[in-house]
Design a protein around this motif. Structure first.
Motif, mmCIF file in Angstrom:
data_model
loop_
_atom_site.group_PDB
_atom_site.id
_atom_site.type_symbol
_atom_site.label_atom_id
_atom_site.label_comp_id
_atom_site.label_asym_id
_atom_site.label_seq_id
_atom_site.Cartn_x
_atom_site.Cartn_y
_atom_site.Cartn_z
ATOM 1 N N ALA A 7 0.857 -1.184 0.000
ATOM 2 C CA ALA A 7 0.000 0.000 0.000
ATOM 3 C C ALA A 7 0.891 1.231 0.000
ATOM 4 N N VAL A 8 0.324 2.346 -0.426
ATOM 5 C CA VAL A 8 1.046 3.617 -0.432
ATOM 6 C C VAL A 8 0.133 4.671 0.186
ATOM 7 N N THR A 9 0.747 5.718 0.694
ATOM 8 C CA THR A 9 -0.049 6.837 1.202
ATOM 9 C C THR A 9 -0.570 7.665 0.029
ATOM 10 N N ALA A 10 -1.567 8.470 0.303
ATOM 11 C CA ALA A 10 -2.184 9.267 -0.757
ATOM 12 C C ALA A 10 -1.183 10.240 -1.371
ATOM 13 N N GLU A 11 -0.322 10.840 -0.549
ATOM 14 C CA GLU A 11 0.653 11.794 -1.081
ATOM 15 C C GLU A 11 1.701 11.082 -1.923
ATOM 16 N N THR A 12 2.096 9.894 -1.523
ATOM 17 C CA THR A 12 3.046 9.134 -2.344
ATOM 18 C C THR A 12 2.433 8.763 -3.681
ATOM 19 N N ALA A 13 1.171 8.328 -3.653
ATOM 20 C CA ALA A 13 0.503 7.974 -4.905
ATOM 21 C C ALA A 13 0.383 9.182 -5.829
ATOM 22 N N LYS A 14 0.074 10.332 -5.289
ATOM 23 C CA LYS A 14 -0.092 11.527 -6.115
ATOM 24 C C LYS A 14 1.236 11.999 -6.685
ATOM 25 N N ALA A 15 2.273 11.988 -5.880
ATOM 26 C CA ALA A 15 3.557 12.521 -6.338
ATOM 27 C C ALA A 15 4.236 11.599 -7.341
ATOM 28 N N LEU A 16 4.095 10.283 -7.201
ATOM 29 C CA LEU A 16 4.813 9.351 -8.055
ATOM 30 C C LEU A 16 3.930 8.706 -9.124
ATOM 31 N N ASN A 17 2.685 9.171 -9.248
ATOM 32 C CA ASN A 17 1.800 8.678 -10.304
ATOM 33 C C ASN A 17 1.489 7.191 -10.123
ATOM 34 N N ILE A 18 1.149 6.836 -8.887
ATOM 35 C CA ILE A 18 0.832 5.441 -8.561
ATOM 36 C C ILE A 18 -0.662 5.324 -8.336
ATOM 37 N N ARG A 19 -1.249 4.250 -8.833
ATOM 38 C CA ARG A 19 -2.675 3.971 -8.640
ATOM 39 C C ARG A 19 -2.835 2.553 -8.094
ATOM 40 N N VAL A 20 -4.030 2.256 -7.632
ATOM 41 C CA VAL A 20 -4.318 0.880 -7.223
ATOM 42 C C VAL A 20 -4.211 -0.028 -8.441
ATOM 43 N N GLY A 21 -3.419 -1.068 -8.321
ATOM 44 C CA GLY A 21 -3.150 -1.959 -9.436
ATOM 45 C C GLY A 21 -1.815 -1.723 -10.097
ATOM 46 N N SER A 22 -1.160 -0.610 -9.789
ATOM 47 C CA SER A 22 0.174 -0.351 -10.346
ATOM 48 C C SER A 22 1.152 -1.382 -9.799
ATOM 49 N N VAL A 23 2.118 -1.725 -10.625
ATOM 50 C CA VAL A 23 3.144 -2.704 -10.245
ATOM 51 C C VAL A 23 4.504 -2.009 -10.315
#
Length: 917
Positions: free
Chosen positions: A185-201
């Motif tokens: 899992a990632v935090t919301a800020e990490t997902a936003k900054a690094l362009n990560i979504r649920v299902g990303s590998v």
């Protein structure tokens, strides 16, 4: 029937006794109420001081820890590589959840009460100690560099976060080095900054085999992102933008992937050097400033003492511990070491004045009852019995009043260490109890009906008094010398040396004793010429001033100590305010500053000039990357006339405008900082701007500070020497006492940044301990002034009956009311002027003597404030003159009021035969 020793039978009338205490309280209820009020107020102030200091200390400690943040205040245990690679059993067993949670409970209980821990914010888990690169192109790459990640299997993620999307990760069925895929899992800020979504590998290359694939199954939002659980480890709650080392710095992201708590053994499948860790977060609400020594000892034991040995025994011999908590506590200890002695000076000064006033109140009561006590002694009363009765009647009033003051302090200030406040209130009660009996015993040692005159003019100090005065002089000189040489704080004692803290009081004591010895000299010199004056008011007032009595020492000592304390405290407050003003000037450079003006903004200067509260505007063009010779410097282009006027108004960096004006022929004249002038010398040197503009400059004047660029290495040149001149300016320096930040922001427009000097002043204080010390000094000044007025009123009340009788007798001889008023005023003026002038000189001398050892910088500004030099203690004129003039005004007013009131009452009561005066 019981027979008395005299042989006479005991009757009912003979068995009647008169209770002493009740009779005295009924006889003088006003005096008892006044004493109760004085004791209650003094006990309240004495008890409130330690409670207030405890409160400021507690808040200061909490603010210091909160400002430092969890990265510095947590204690982090982590196993080294040897814990895994030197293990006899399988390596995976060293990274299991049981291997983490087993020692966790023991580590939490390790410090005990010495270092309270917050179990909710503490954490434990397994993480990679080396960052892992990923080649995935879809991830954010600011300068084309791939991001790096840490894999963290930390327990408690579900309880410390809210699931925003997806689900929490699960550990593989057989976690180990052979695993090929993981969930995270990632935090919301990490997902936003690094362009990560649920299902990303996210793929991580391995030395052998296919890359490890980590699939993101959920996005979480931390419930307390500033808490130690999320903030102790860098990058856990949000990614960090890192910068590479080298001639061309490049940026890249560093983030964290949150694995399931059971997935620790899988970290052996990547070259991340996995390790177990335990983060112990201190409980900020339970930490008290008074426990600083105990906390420091506990942290030192955890870093390299018995507690660390117990930790290695419980966890692993290959255990490392890191924390900056000891440094944070040391910084706060340094702040308290600077603030504590100054507070002690104020406390000792005000406490001495209060004690003197209580003694004066007892002396006034003893003087008013001189005839009564003399009669009791003449009728056979023993000194012990007399003192016991006086002690009993005083205790009935003083003890409940002191208890009431203590209770009021506890209710008003709050809870703290009750012992110190109770001891302070008890000391007030003890002084109030002892003042009247001791004074009565001292006066009535010998049985007598009449006492001789106690004129100051005819008084001859005894040898015992001379020895006492010389002893006090030696003690005061030693205290002052100690304070001048080593400052206010004793080594290892943040509250300071008591003797040094008493130095201002001792200076006042010596001055009082000296003035009492010198006081008769001018009276003797003026007595003979005054006899040849026409009229009766002048000679009589001078004669009355000479017959003020030998008890002048205590009132004068109280007045001088109060005036010295008030002036000392006022000078401290003035020095603190001046230091903050200077720090704000160094930070802003003007009353207001507008920065970050865009290159396409036009007309900004005129719009700002028309803003409310603006008096003048000085445009500047600043470059922080100019190259002067081979040195990178900050350079400002200015208009010489307006900038010279601004520099002079800000009281720093002033220069002559003609010195800076460029002629267009020779090298451009420049103002330079001392370090830059020493490096570049007086010869011309080339200057290259960031936009390619270049010219030759030469340093013609050196200043340690300049409004546009502060105190860093700087150059200031005429803006006309720049290729584009001052258009458009990069900033505006605004002068005006009532500048409005909102109006300036609106006038500047765009993304302009506005800073007001008044706002910076408020930001210069970082700790409640600093504001607390300032409030203590303000209270000390107010209390010192109040006690000075009270001591003066007690002195006047002591002589009031005699003066009233004198006026009544003189009015029968033809003295008018105006002459009576002048008589009382002129009679009181010599002692009032003596106290006022002596107070001013004593306070000035005390401040001059003690100022080299007192540095107000720590109390005035925060550690991160711009350096404005040391804020030394200086005599403040208002603090010196206002209390002294108030003493004279109060004396004159009280004398005039007494003359007016005596004239209204008539002379019958004062002229009754047999009245004791």
């Amino acid at each position: 029937m019981t027979v008395r020793p005299s042989g006479r039978p005991r009757t009912a009338a003979s068995r009647v006794t008169v209770p002493w205490v009740r009779t005295r309280l009924r006889t003088a209820p006003g005096a008892a109420a006044a004493l109760a009020l004085l004791v209650a107020v003094t006990a309240f102030l004495a008890a409130a001081l330690p409670l207030a200091l405890d409160r400021y200390d507690e808040r200061g400690m909490r603010r210091a820890l909160e400002t430092a943040g969890p990265t510095r205040t947590t204690v982090q245990f982590q196993t080294s590589d040897a814990d895994v690679y030197l293990s006899d059993g399988p390596w995976e067993e060293r990274l299991t959840r049981e291997a983490v949670e087993g020692p966790y409970a023991k580590l939490l209980a390790l410090p005990g009460r010495a270092l309270p821990l917050d179990r909710e914010q503490s954490s434990a888990g397994v993480r990679t100690t080396r960052s892992l690169k990923t080649p995935d192109a879809y991830l954010s790459q600011p300068d084309g560099l791939p991001p790096v990640f840490h894999l963290v299997a930390q327990g408690g993620v579900a309880g410390h976060s809210r699931l925003a999307e997806g689900r929490l990760p699960k550990a593989p069925g057989d976690p180990g080095r052979a695993v090929s895929a993981l969930e995270a899992a990632v935090t919301a800020e990490t997902a936003k900054a690094l362009n990560i979504r649920v299902g990303s590998v996210v793929h991580f290359p391995r030395a052998e085999g296919d890359p490890l694939a980590v699939r993101v199954t959920g996005v979480v939002v931390p419930r307390e992102p500033d808490g130690a659980y999320w903030s102790a480890l860098p990058g856990l709650d949000k990614p960090n933008l890192m910068v590479t080392q080298g001639p061309v710095p490049s940026q890249y992201w560093s983030g964290t992937l949150l694995l399931a708590p059971d997935a620790g053994p899988t970290l052996l499948s990547v070259p991340g050097a996995p390790a177990r860790y335990w983060t112990l977060a201190p409980d900020l609400a339970a930490l008290q400033g008074r426990d600083l020594e105990r906390l420091t000892s506990a942290v030192a034991s955890l870093e390299g003492g018995p507690l660390l040995e117990r930790a290695t025994t419980a966890v692993s011999p290959h255990l490392d511990v890191t924390t900056d908590l000891d440094a944070v506590l040391g910084e706060y200890d340094g702040l308290w070491s600077a603030v504590g002695p100054l507070v002690a000076v104020a406390a000792f000064g005000t406490g001495t004045v209060a004690a003197l006033v209580l003694c004066m109140a007892g002396g006034l009561a003893a003087e008013r009852r001189r005839a009564e006590l003399t009669l009791l002694r003449a009728r056979g009363a023993s000194l012990r019995g007399l003192a016991g009765r006086l002690l009993a009647e005083t205790a009935v009033v003083a003890v409940p009043a002191a208890a009431l003051g203590l209770l009021a302090a506890r209710l008003a200030v709050g809870t703290g260490r009750p012992v110190q406040s109770a001891v302070a209130a008890g000391a007030v009660a003890l002084i109030a109890l002892a003042a009247l009996p001791l004074r009565a015993v001292a006066v009535h040692r010998a049985v007598g009906v009449h006492t001789g005159r106690e004129d100051v003019v005819r008084a001859r100090p005894s040898k015992r008094r001379l020895v006492t005065e010389v002893t006090l002089l030696v003690v005061a000189a030693g205290a002052v010398l100690t304070l001048r040489t080593r400052g206010t704080s004793a080594e290892g004692d943040p509250t300071g040396d008591e003797l040094v803290s008493l130095a201002p009081v001792l200076v006042a004591v010596i001055a009082a004793l000296l003035l009492v010895r010198l006081y008769p000299l001018p009276l003797r010199g003026l007595a003979r010429p005054a006899r040849r004056m026409r009229g009766v008011v002048g000679p009589l007032s001078l004669a009355r001033a000479g017959r003020a009595g030998g008890s002048t020492v205590l009132p004068l000592l109280a007045l001088l100590t109060a005036l010295t304390t008030a002036a000392f405290g006022g000078s401290v407050l003035a020095g603190v305010a001046d230091a903050r003003e200077r720090a704000s000037v160094f930070a802003v450079g003007a009353d207001a500053r507008v920065d970050d003006l865009g290159p396409r903004q036009t007309g900004v200067e005129e719009r700002v000039r028309r803003a409310p509260g603006v008096e003048d505007v000085t445009p500047v063009k600043v470059s922080y990357t100019a190259l002067a010779g081979n040195v990178r410097v900050s350079l400002a282009g200015v208009e010489p006339d307006s900038y010279a006027e601004l520099s002079g108004r800000m009281d720093g960096g002033a220069f002559d405008a003609d010195t800076l004006r460029a002629s267009g022929k020779d090298a451009v004249p420049a103002l330079g900082s001392p370090a830059l002038a020493e490096r570049l010398g007086e010869d011309p040197f080339p200057v290259i701007m960031e936009d390619g503009d270049s010219f030759t400059a030469r340093i013609v004047a050196v200043r340690t500070w300049t409004p546009a660029l502060g105190a860093d290495d700087f150059l200031v040149v005429d803006g006309s020497a720049l290729r584009a001149g001052l258009e458009p300016p990069t900033g505006l320096l605004v002068t005006g006492d009532h500048a409005d930040a909102v109006a300036l922001k609106k006038a500047a427009g765009g993304n302009a940044q506005v800073r007001l000097r008044s706002a910076v002043i408020d930001a210069t204080v970082e700790s409640p301990l600093q504001t607390g010390a300032e409030r203590v000094y303000a209270a000390a000044v107010a209390a010192g002034a109040a006690y000075a007025a009270l001591s003066l009123l007690l002195t006047l009340l002591r002589a009031a009956p005699e003066r009233a009788a004198l006026l009544a007798r003189l009015r029968t001889m033809g003295l008018t009311r105006a002459q009576g008023r002048r008589l009382l005023i002129l009679e009181s003026l010599p002692q009032a002027l003596l106290a006022a002038v002596g107070g001013v000189l004593t306070a000035w001398a005390a401040i001059r003597l003690l100022s080299p050892g007192i540095d107000l910088t720590t109390v005035a500004v925060s550690t991160g404030a711009p350096a404005a030099g040391h804020a030394l203690l200086r005599a403040d004129r208002l603090s010196l003159l206002v209390p002294a003039l108030a003493v004279v005004a109060l004396t004159v007013g009280a004398a005039a009021a007494q003359a007016w009131w005596t004239g209204r009452r008539g002379a019958v009561r004062e002229l009754r035969a047999g009245d004791a005066r």
